[in-house]
Design a protein around this motif. Structure first.
Motif, PDB file in Angstrom:
ATOM      1  N   LEU A 184       0.834  -1.201   0.000  1.00 22.29           N
ATOM      2  CA  LEU A 184       0.000   0.000   0.000  1.00 22.29           C
ATOM      3  C   LEU A 184       0.867   1.248   0.000  1.00 22.29           C
ATOM      4  O   LEU A 184       1.758   1.396   0.843  1.00 22.29           O
ATOM      5  CB  LEU A 184      -0.901   0.012   1.229  1.00 22.29           C
ATOM      6  N   TYR A 185       0.598   2.150  -0.937  1.00 25.74           N
ATOM      7  CA  TYR A 185       1.378   3.380  -1.073  1.00 25.74           C
ATOM      8  C   TYR A 185       0.473   4.598  -0.946  1.00 25.74           C
ATOM      9  O   TYR A 185      -0.573   4.681  -1.602  1.00 25.74           O
ATOM     10  CB  TYR A 185       2.092   3.406  -2.424  1.00 25.74           C
ATOM     11  N   ASP A 186       0.920   5.537  -0.129  1.00 25.56           N
ATOM     12  CA  ASP A 186       0.175   6.772   0.117  1.00 25.56           C
ATOM     13  C   ASP A 186       0.489   7.775  -1.003  1.00 25.56           C
ATOM     14  O   ASP A 186       1.638   8.199  -1.163  1.00 25.56           O
ATOM     15  CB  ASP A 186       0.582   7.339   1.482  1.00 25.56           C
ATOM     16  N   ARG A 187      -0.510   8.152  -1.781  1.00 27.59           N
ATOM     17  CA  ARG A 187      -0.303   9.117  -2.865  1.00 27.59           C
ATOM     18  C   ARG A 187       0.200  10.461  -2.353  1.00 27.59           C
ATOM     19  O   ARG A 187       0.794  11.243  -3.101  1.00 27.59           O
ATOM     20  CB  ARG A 187      -1.612   9.333  -3.630  1.00 27.59           C
ATOM     21  N   ARG A 188      -0.028  10.741  -1.083  1.00 30.17           N
ATOM     22  CA  ARG A 188       0.425  12.009  -0.506  1.00 30.17           C
ATOM     23  C   ARG A 188       1.911  11.999  -0.178  1.00 30.17           C
ATOM     24  O   ARG A 188       2.500  13.051   0.066  1.00 30.17           O
ATOM     25  CB  ARG A 188      -0.389  12.302   0.773  1.00 30.17           C
ATOM     26  N   ARG A 189       2.516  10.810  -0.183  1.00 33.32           N
ATOM     27  CA  ARG A 189       3.929  10.681   0.187  1.00 33.32           C
ATOM     28  C   ARG A 189       4.828  10.260  -0.972  1.00 33.32           C
ATOM     29  O   ARG A 189       6.037  10.513  -0.939  1.00 33.32           O
ATOM     30  CB  ARG A 189       4.072   9.644   1.322  1.00 33.32           C
ATOM     31  N   PHE A 190       4.267   9.586  -1.971  1.00 31.47           N
ATOM     32  CA  PHE A 190       5.067   9.051  -3.070  1.00 31.47           C
ATOM     33  C   PHE A 190       4.637   9.701  -4.382  1.00 31.47           C
ATOM     34  O   PHE A 190       3.449   9.861  -4.647  1.00 31.47           O
ATOM     35  CB  PHE A 190       4.910   7.528  -3.165  1.00 31.47           C
ATOM     36  N   GLY A 191       5.631  10.065  -5.203  1.00 29.60           N
ATOM     37  CA  GLY A 191       5.361  10.748  -6.451  1.00 29.60           C
ATOM     38  C   GLY A 191       4.658   9.872  -7.477  1.00 29.60           C
ATOM     39  O   GLY A 191       4.763   8.641  -7.463  1.00 29.60           O
TER      40      GLY A 191
END
Length: 280
Positions: free
Chosen positions: A153-160
């Motif tokens: 799971l990747y946070d769009r607010r943290r990863f480009g």
């Protein structure tokens, strides 16, 4: 929610990537993933960031019915029990940790393990984007065991956006599943191989690339392959000119392979697919 309707289908042979945009999203996704694993009688391990104490508490409440030791929530770099990682924790360390977890899980009698990672723990100097991409590429080997499944799971607010696109490309699931096993170097592909997951195929094929024997690629239950995916398979066979790559597949997959040059590769042998007998 986790994008598979059949709970059993969510728990076998998958390496899935999802991006989220809110704290409620990640809580809902992880709760659903963990509850499916618990209900199926599997062990579940969730890796969280250092600052995810609140999320850990919510998950401990939301996921119900777990037996002792069945559901583990690990936070990055904390000094307390139930932690993982640290300042010098790298790609090889995480891969080794996953291997130990799988081994311990099976030895303890659990039939399978489901692993989820809230990947914000990688957003620190010790893990560069290059390291992260290398990890996601290499960890496919871990998910070659049909008793192991994973959700990143990747946070769009943290990863480009660009990095997320690269990471997504090396995740085969949820459309594509793969397993290792059978005689010799045997790789089984099921589902669909298209633009959303074709870039994951080279790392999957690497699992059997070093075999000094025939490679059996069973694509009997691969319902679709695009030109890019077919090209990866043909180039893989061409890279092993002294050992055959036998591909069992249906008519559609065979045609795709032929269109991208399968007949020009002597070491590539196409065979009719084998359909498993239906359970009585």
């Amino acid at each position: 929610m986790f994008p598979v309707q059949d709970p059993r289908a969510a728990l076998f042979g998958k390496h899935v990537n999802l991006a989220y945009s809110s704290d409620d999203d990640v809580r809902e996704i992880l709760t659903d993933f963990a509850q499916r694993a618990v209900t199926a009688g599997h062990r579940v391990v969730i890796f969280l960031d250092t600052d995810s104490a609140a999320l850990a508490g919510q998950l401990a409440t939301d996921v119900t019915g777990a037996a002792p030791g069945q559901c583990s929530l690990l936070r990055y770099g904390t000094s307390k029990s139930g932690s993982f990682g640290g300042a010098l924790f790298g790609v090889a360390d995480m891969l080794a940790l996953l291997s130990r977890l799988a081994e311990d899980t099976l030895q303890a009698g659990w039939p399978a393990i489901s692993v989820a990672g809230e990947m914000t723990w990688t957003d620190r100097p010790a893990w560069t984007p290059t390291d992260l991409f290398a990890y996601e590429h290499q960890v496919n080997r871990f998910f070659g065991d049909p008793r192991v499944t994973g959700l990143c799971l990747y946070d769009r607010r943290r990863f480009g956006k660009e990095l997320l696109a690269r990471i997504k490309a090396v995740h085969p699931g949820p459309l594509l599943a793969f397993t290792l096993g059978g005689w010799g170097a045997h790789l089984r592909l099921t589902g669909e191989l298209d633009a959303s997951n074709a870039e994951s195929l080279p790392s999957i094929l690497e699992l059997v690339a070093g075999a000094e024997t025939v490679v059996m690629l069973d694509a009997s239950e691969l319902s679709f392959v695009d030109a890019a995916g077919a090209g990866h398979i043909v180039r893989f066979a061409a890279s092993r000119p002294h050992h055959h790559t036998v591909v069992r597949c249906g008519r559609g997959v065979r045609q795709a392979l032929q269109l991208v040059g399968a007949e020009s590769v002597p070491s590539l042998v196409l065979r009719d697919r084998v359909i498993a007998a239906a359970a009585s």
